[in-house]
Design a protein around this motif. Sequence first.
Motif, PDB file in Angstrom:
ATOM      1  N   LYS A  18       0.830  -1.201   0.000  1.00  0.00           N
ATOM      2  CA  LYS A  18       0.000   0.000   0.000  1.00  0.00           C
ATOM      3  C   LYS A  18       0.863   1.250   0.000  1.00  0.00           C
ATOM      4  CE  LYS A  18      -3.900  -0.098   2.068  1.00  0.00           C
ATOM      5  NZ  LYS A  18      -5.019  -0.124   3.063  1.00  0.00           N
ATOM      6  N   GLN A  61       0.594   3.977  -2.967  1.00  0.00           N
ATOM      7  CA  GLN A  61       0.033   5.276  -2.641  1.00  0.00           C
ATOM      8  C   GLN A  61       1.020   6.428  -2.764  1.00  0.00           C
ATOM      9  OE1 GLN A  61      -3.100   6.115  -1.852  1.00  0.00           O
ATOM     10  NE2 GLN A  61      -3.905   4.042  -2.029  1.00  0.00           N
ATOM     11  N   THR A  62       2.294   6.159  -2.635  1.00  0.00           N
ATOM     12  CA  THR A  62       3.255   7.261  -2.538  1.00  0.00           C
ATOM     13  C   THR A  62       4.342   7.275  -3.612  1.00  0.00           C
ATOM     14  OG1 THR A  62       4.722   6.020  -1.037  1.00  0.00           O
ATOM     15  CG2 THR A  62       2.932   7.299  -0.038  1.00  0.00           C
ATOM     16  N   LEU A  73       0.419  17.083  -0.212  1.00  0.00           N
ATOM     17  CA  LEU A  73       0.626  15.639  -0.331  1.00  0.00           C
ATOM     18  C   LEU A  73       1.339  15.048   0.882  1.00  0.00           C
ATOM     19  CD1 LEU A  73       1.759  15.444  -4.080  1.00  0.00           C
ATOM     20  CD2 LEU A  73      -0.483  14.891  -3.137  1.00  0.00           C
ATOM     21  N   HIS A 103       0.406  14.627   3.946  1.00  0.00           N
ATOM     22  CA  HIS A 103      -0.391  13.705   4.764  1.00  0.00           C
ATOM     23  C   HIS A 103      -0.389  12.301   4.185  1.00  0.00           C
ATOM     24  CE1 HIS A 103      -3.259  14.685   1.559  1.00  0.00           C
ATOM     25  NE2 HIS A 103      -3.912  13.581   1.897  1.00  0.00           N
ATOM     26  N   ARG A 104      -0.361  12.202   2.859  1.00  0.00           N
ATOM     27  CA  ARG A 104      -0.337  10.884   2.227  1.00  0.00           C
ATOM     28  C   ARG A 104       0.992  10.180   2.499  1.00  0.00           C
ATOM     29  NH1 ARG A 104      -3.077   8.589  -2.274  1.00  0.00           N
ATOM     30  NH2 ARG A 104      -4.140  10.583  -2.585  1.00  0.00           N
ATOM     31  N   GLU A 133       1.008   9.009   6.070  1.00  0.00           N
ATOM     32  CA  GLU A 133       0.018   7.955   6.319  1.00  0.00           C
ATOM     33  C   GLU A 133       0.486   6.601   5.795  1.00  0.00           C
ATOM     34  OE1 GLU A 133      -4.728   7.017   5.408  1.00  0.00           O
ATOM     35  OE2 GLU A 133      -3.795   8.882   4.709  1.00  0.00           O
TER      36      GLU A 133
END
Length: 399
Positions: free
Chosen positions: A133, A137-138, A152, A154-155, A158
């Motif tokens: 993940k 996601q990153t 971006l 926070h992504r 996270e």
Amino acid sequence: MAAAERGSVISVDGVSTQASAPILPNLRRHIPALDGMRGFAAIGVVFFHYKTGHHFNHAWLNLITWIMGLGWMGVPLFFALSGFLITGILHDSFSKANWWRKFYLKRSFRIFPLYYLTLALILAADVGVGRMKAAGQTLWIYALYLQNLPSLYHRLSEFPSYLSTVHLWSLAVEEQFYLIWPIPLFLAWRRSRALQLCAIVFMLSFMARIACVALHCPMIVYFSFSPLRIGELCAGGFLALALRQGDALTRMISNVAPYIAGASILALSGVIFWAGTEDRTAPMISIGLTALSCLAVCLIYYCLHPGPLQRLFSNRILRWFGKISYGLYVYHMLFRPVYIRIVNRYLPHSSHGLQYLALISIAFTLSPLLAAASFYTYESYFLHIKERVSALGESRVAS
């Protein structure tokens, strides 16, 4: 950190050799002191990232960690040096055909190979430990050099990767600068306003930091958002262009440099030692970073002609660290989680002080070795291609 032009090469028109003018070297040649300055900055950043807030029982160890905490100043020095070299290179190429193609090709061969190899290592590590993940996601954020955008962040927090990526924000700042800066600089150059452009951007960046302090913006905005950090790059660019304006301005720089350096040191010392102990963010971002940018420009200037600073930064060891500085910057934090796991495995019950000494011993040994191996076996291949691109461009112009 993304490396500035490897052969610290600039040029200047009309520099007099009279005794009254500052003595400068042939600025089209490689300037070893600038490599040493880059190495010094890289070492400082490594120190900073391996400092600890833990208080030890030994005063000497606490002093060492405090000194290491000052290593953050290496990043503004990197930025100023990059701005100095890149702006000078661009200025000298504008009169040549297809300057933009040659510039972007050379930047790509210098920066992309190591950077995207790093992303491949991050992806492999995340897949290997089951963090799919995080990769999904990153990774695209890093691939597009967007990791310094506050929207971006926070992504990224996270979905953290297995390997450390927190230091890659500075590479995004530099790459965005390399991508955007040539166009406004070229337009200003055509109107003989390039020097003014650097000064304006420097002031706008300073005012943007003041505004963010007043608005209590998040910390990520202060330290990684390009509009707030581009002033450091343009400070170096200002010096590069000023040295191309002839004797009068060069002589003026020589006269005011000691005063600027002295005032910058006083301002920076005030922020470090006498600013409030609870939160130094506001004075450091507003006054400290501006003073450090001016001081970095003075250091660069003094490295251009004979003197104590040129001798210091021409040291062979510092120059070697400057040569491998790109890889050193990338690897020293990338593998920090691995270094920590090594310490925890082999010294699980040792004191915090011993574990800390073991960690910095491992990091300060393996990181330069990894950087050297990367430079001599991987990056150098693409550097040879970059030099061939440069030589091809020169031969076409000559023909």
